[in-house]
Design an enzyme around this catalytic site. Structure first.
Site, short mmCIF file in Angstrom:
data_model
loop_
_atom_site.label_atom_id
_atom_site.label_comp_id
_atom_site.label_asym_id
_atom_site.label_seq_id
_atom_site.Cartn_x
_atom_site.Cartn_y
_atom_site.Cartn_z
N CYS A 50 -0.75 -4.14 -6.13
CA CYS A 50 -1.75 -3.08 -5.75
C CYS A 50 -2.05 -2.08 -6.84
CB CYS A 50 -1.35 -2.30 -4.66
SG CYS A 50 -0.97 -3.31 -3.10
N VAL A 51 -0.95 -1.70 -7.55
CA VAL A 51 -1.15 -0.75 -8.75
C VAL A 51 -1.32 -1.24 -9.93
CG1 VAL A 51 -0.16 1.34 -9.88
CG2 VAL A 51 0.28 0.81 -7.51
#
Length: 140
Positions: A50-51
């Site tokens: 997600c990052v």
């Protein structure tokens, strides 16, 4: 996540219909680019996905990316460290939420009560410092 919508009622919600990398979603990229900013602060649920994925994609498109390391998580230290290393080598700047808050705030004279309260509510040791500061200030 209703908690986030409650906390940030005016923030836009951009649905991802299955994209793992948010940067692969055209609506998401348009929204980011519409801000006109070239610096991004990124955090997410899972650090190495997600990052990392949108951070790496944004860097490729010329954005300056700041990753808030303690506002994301993952399954173990090996996965976390590999993701941090990958993003750092690509040019992401790794920071903590405390460092980012101070860098954005820049000067205690801007709003000492607001930032001090934020820190005091989340960092017990900092709460002691603020209590001491307030006591000295009150005695003058």
């Amino acid at each position: 996540m209703p908690e986030l919508k409650k906390q940030f009622p005016d923030a836009p919600y951009i649905a991802r219909p299955g994209n793992i990398n948010a940067w692969d979603n055209e609506d998401f990229v348009k929204a980011v680019k519409a801000t006109g900013r070239k610096q991004l602060i990124i955090a997410g649920v899972v650090t190495e996905v997600c990052v990392a994925f949108p951070a790496l994609s944004a860097i490729e498109e010329g954005f300056e990316v700041f990753v808030i390391t303690d506002a994301s998580g993952t399954f173990n230290a090996l996965a976390r460290d590999a993701a941090w290393d990958r993003m750092s080598r690509a040019g992401a700047q790794l920071m903590t939420w405390f460092g980012a808050a101070c860098e954005l705030h820049r000067d205690w004279r801007n709003d000492v009560e607001g930032l001090a309260n934020l820190f005091s509510n989340h960092i017990p040791d900092y709460r002691n410092l603020i209590h001491s500061h307030n006591a000295v200030k009150a005695s003058k």
